[in-house]
Motif scaffolding. Structure first.
Motif, mmCIF file in Angstrom:
data_model
loop_
_atom_site.group_PDB
_atom_site.id
_atom_site.type_symbol
_atom_site.label_atom_id
_atom_site.label_comp_id
_atom_site.label_asym_id
_atom_site.label_seq_id
_atom_site.Cartn_x
_atom_site.Cartn_y
_atom_site.Cartn_z
ATOM 1 N N LEU A 1 6.020 -25.798 -25.023
ATOM 2 C CA LEU A 1 5.370 -25.801 -23.711
ATOM 3 C C LEU A 1 4.482 -27.015 -23.501
ATOM 4 N N ASP A 2 4.201 -27.749 -24.544
ATOM 5 C CA ASP A 2 3.406 -28.973 -24.420
ATOM 6 C C ASP A 2 4.276 -30.213 -24.188
ATOM 7 N N ARG A 3 5.576 -30.010 -24.057
ATOM 8 C CA ARG A 3 6.499 -31.123 -23.776
ATOM 9 C C ARG A 3 7.333 -30.761 -22.548
ATOM 10 N N PRO A 4 6.793 -30.964 -21.345
ATOM 11 C CA PRO A 4 7.525 -30.603 -20.119
ATOM 12 C C PRO A 4 8.794 -31.421 -19.946
ATOM 13 N N LEU A 5 9.720 -30.852 -19.214
ATOM 14 C CA LEU A 5 11.006 -31.516 -18.985
ATOM 15 C C LEU A 5 10.959 -32.473 -17.801
ATOM 16 N N HIS A 6 9.945 -32.334 -16.918
ATOM 17 C CA HIS A 6 9.746 -33.232 -15.777
ATOM 18 C C HIS A 6 10.931 -33.258 -14.825
ATOM 19 N N ASP A 7 11.727 -32.194 -14.816
ATOM 20 C CA ASP A 7 12.901 -32.184 -13.939
ATOM 21 C C ASP A 7 13.263 -30.738 -13.618
ATOM 22 N N THR A 8 13.315 -30.424 -12.333
ATOM 23 C CA THR A 8 13.564 -29.046 -11.932
ATOM 24 C C THR A 8 14.937 -28.562 -12.370
ATOM 25 N N ILE A 9 15.946 -29.418 -12.251
ATOM 26 C CA ILE A 9 17.304 -29.018 -12.642
ATOM 27 C C ILE A 9 17.340 -28.691 -14.124
ATOM 28 N N ALA A 10 16.694 -29.518 -14.942
ATOM 29 C CA ALA A 10 16.672 -29.278 -16.385
ATOM 30 C C ALA A 10 15.956 -27.967 -16.704
ATOM 31 N N VAL A 11 14.887 -27.697 -15.981
ATOM 32 C CA VAL A 11 14.147 -26.449 -16.221
ATOM 33 C C VAL A 11 14.990 -25.244 -15.828
ATOM 34 N N LEU A 12 15.713 -25.337 -14.716
ATOM 35 C CA LEU A 12 16.592 -24.241 -14.312
ATOM 36 C C LEU A 12 17.739 -24.055 -15.298
ATOM 37 N N ASP A 13 18.235 -25.144 -15.860
ATOM 38 C CA ASP A 13 19.252 -25.033 -16.908
ATOM 39 C C ASP A 13 18.697 -24.282 -18.113
ATOM 40 N N GLU A 14 17.474 -24.626 -18.477
ATOM 41 C CA GLU A 14 16.822 -23.955 -19.602
ATOM 42 C C GLU A 14 16.576 -22.483 -19.288
ATOM 43 N N LEU A 15 16.212 -22.202 -18.028
ATOM 44 C CA LEU A 15 15.922 -20.838 -17.626
ATOM 45 C C LEU A 15 17.135 -19.926 -17.785
ATOM 46 N N GLU A 16 18.299 -20.488 -17.626
ATOM 47 C CA GLU A 16 19.524 -19.718 -17.844
ATOM 48 C C GLU A 16 19.544 -19.141 -19.261
ATOM 49 N N ASP A 17 19.121 -19.956 -20.236
ATOM 50 C CA ASP A 17 19.164 -19.524 -21.633
ATOM 51 C C ASP A 17 18.032 -18.576 -21.999
ATOM 52 N N VAL A 18 16.853 -18.789 -21.412
ATOM 53 C CA VAL A 18 15.700 -17.985 -21.827
ATOM 54 C C VAL A 18 15.489 -16.740 -20.973
ATOM 55 N N TYR A 19 16.145 -16.668 -19.814
ATOM 56 C CA TYR A 19 15.880 -15.527 -18.936
ATOM 57 C C TYR A 19 17.094 -15.026 -18.158
ATOM 58 N N LEU A 20 17.665 -15.856 -17.301
ATOM 59 C CA LEU A 20 18.666 -15.379 -16.356
ATOM 60 C C LEU A 20 19.883 -14.762 -17.031
ATOM 61 N N ARG A 21 20.345 -15.373 -18.111
ATOM 62 C CA ARG A 21 21.554 -14.876 -18.777
ATOM 63 C C ARG A 21 21.372 -13.452 -19.302
ATOM 64 N N ASP A 22 20.190 -13.157 -19.835
ATOM 65 C CA ASP A 22 19.977 -11.877 -20.510
ATOM 66 C C ASP A 22 19.053 -10.927 -19.754
#
Length: 488
Positions: free
Chosen positions: A53-74
């Motif tokens: 959490l101390d290394r932001p991705l600085h990109d909304t698309i990248a964060v939404l891609d990550e969100l798929e793995d940490v939340y939306l998929r499951d």
């Protein structure tokens, strides 16, 4: 960074970011084939733990891609017709639109100078709900975070109105005299509220229920009389209009009569059953609720609203003064004389979301009958499901549904040990959840383990219920077969 603050210069970024997020969720909703993936905590935790959490991705698309793995998929998807577990409803689109608007504008419903129109919209909805209940012209209320908070505030008002001493409150010793009466299947928040209000551990008196899981009014009358004979104070009776486990509705008219006889505050916890307030054909099931001193409603259950959306309503708006505190920096006393409508004067919360907007949008798009028809559909489905279970020798079903809940138990013909049947039912629920094919809840009836359907999705069909029952029976039979092999 200022480039991410929502303002006039970032409106386009806001539009594109939210649109991209909506596209992702819409795609997920359109392609979800099961209510759950079956992922375990141990399997998912490393994915989330790996995020720095101390290394932001600085990109909304990248964060939404990550969100798929940490939340939306499951995520557990309540909109799926085979999610049949808890009091979670699929949400209506006008309410989701309202959620998007209220989050972006970010009004706080504590004072007029932070919310203006939002304050009046909330007050209008409170008046509308109180009118549906039939509380009378002096009624008032306020939106809350949920049923537990609504019950807490109602019991706070009841405590303050009880006045056990001849001249009013005589100190903290008086608290030990107060008693709250609730059925043995009432919501746990009643006992939690009593603790938070500083009441004695014995303050909540559990009243037995009948075969339909409704409070026995004969037993309530006996407890109220015993309370008076013992020199104690009957502070409140909590009647439930839709118990969590059974959807049972206590006999409200009879309870109202007893409350009047013993000068006791009547609170109705209608967190679940409030959907009947807009039912075109089942409203009479709430007859007697109009005599309550306070009522809890959870719009985020049977009004198909996103969490959170709840309210506490009172017959006499003046009793809300017991939750009123004034601060010079927020709601000074002079604002009362100036008739400035500060909602914080009624609420246990200070900063508070404009959750009322969701219900406003829903009523303005769908109308009350539109909501009520959806709730009637799930109540009708529960009746059909009960008939299916009652005719199936593999299952024992506890009570005919008053709302949309079915409590049942798999009972194999070849097994007589109740404890082994308990284990088979527990195994079936866990195995079903792990498969992701469906999600059901569990509870106990007496000392025995049962399963539960909470039907709040009008898209669920009798065929879905039948298929899930077959899955449960299959998992239970698998467990019993393996258990027999182990024993041999």
């Amino acid at each position: 960074m200022r480039s991410h603050l929502l303002n006039d210069t970032t409106a386009e970024l806001y539009r594109s970011s939210v649109s991209e997020g909506v596209e992702r969720v819409a795609a997920k909703l359109a392609t979800t084939t099961r209510p759950f993936t079956g992922v375990t905590p141990d399997a998912l935790a490393p994915t989330i733990d790996a995020v720095d959490l101390d290394r932001p991705l600085h990109d909304t698309i990248a964060v939404l891609d990550e969100l798929e793995d940490v939340y939306l998929r499951d995520a557990v998807y309540f909109h799926h017709p085979r999610y049949l577990a808890h009091l979670n409803c699929p949400v209506v689109i006008p309410a989701v639109l309202g959620e998007a608007i209220l989050s972006a504008v970010n009004s706080s419903l504590d004072t007029w100078d932070q919310s203006a129109g939002g304050t009046l919209i909330e007050r209008k909805l409170i008046d509308w709900t109180a009118g549906r209940i039939g509380l009378g012209p002096a009624a008032d209320g306020v939106f809350t975070s949920g049923g537990s908070q609504s019950n807490l505030q109602a019991l706070l008002l009841a405590r303050q109105e009880a006045k056990p001493g001849p001249g009013g409150w005589e100190g903290t010793a008086d608290l030990a005299k107060l008693r709250i009466f609730a059925s043995e299947v009432s919501h746990f928040s009643v006992k939690k509220s009593a603790t938070l209000l500083g009441l004695d551990a014995k303050a909540v008196v559990s009243v037995p229920v009948d075969k339909d899981k409704r409070m026995q009014t004969v037993a309530l009358a006996a407890e109220l009389e015993r309370c008076r004979e013992d020199g104690l104070v009957p502070m409140a009776v909590v009647a439930t209009a839709g118990t969590t486990d059974f959807g049972s509705i206590d006999p409200l008219p009879e309870i109202a009569e007893l409350c009047a006889q013993y000068s006791t505050w009547m609170h109705v916890d209608a967190a679940y059953g409030c959907g009947l307030l807009v039912s075109p054909k089942n409203r009479d099931r709430l007859t007697g609720i109009e005599r309550a001193d306070s009522v809890t409603v959870d719009y985020h259950k049977s009004f198909f609203q996103p969490v959170s959306s709840s309210a506490v309503l009172v017959r006499d708006g003046a009793t809300l003064r017991h939750a009123t505190y004034h601060a010079e920096y927020l709601n000074p006393r002079r604002t009362v004389a100036e008739r400035i409508p500060n909602q914080v004067d009624k609420s246990l919360q200070t900063t508070r979301r404009f959750d009322a907007l969701k219900l406003w949008m829903t009523l303005r798009v769908m109308g009350a009958d539109g909501i009520g028809n959806l709730f009637d559909e799930v109540c009708d489905l529960a009746r059909e499901g009960w008939e299916l279970l009652a005719a199936d020798p593999r299952f024992d079903v506890v009570v005919e549904p008053s709302l949309s809940t079915l409590v049942y138990r798999y009972i194999p013909a070849a097994v007589t040990d109740p404890a082994e049947i308990d284990r088979a039912n527990l195994y079936a629920r866990k195995a079903l959840f792990a498969s992701g094919d469906a999600v059901v809840a569990g509870t106990k009836v007496g000392e025995r383990q049962y399963l539960k359907f909470t039907l709040l999705n009008p898209e669920t069909t009798l065929a879905d219920i039948s298929a899930v029952l077959d899955l449960i029976a299959g998992h239970a039979e698998q467990y019993l077969g393996e258990s027999l092999d182990r024993a041999s």
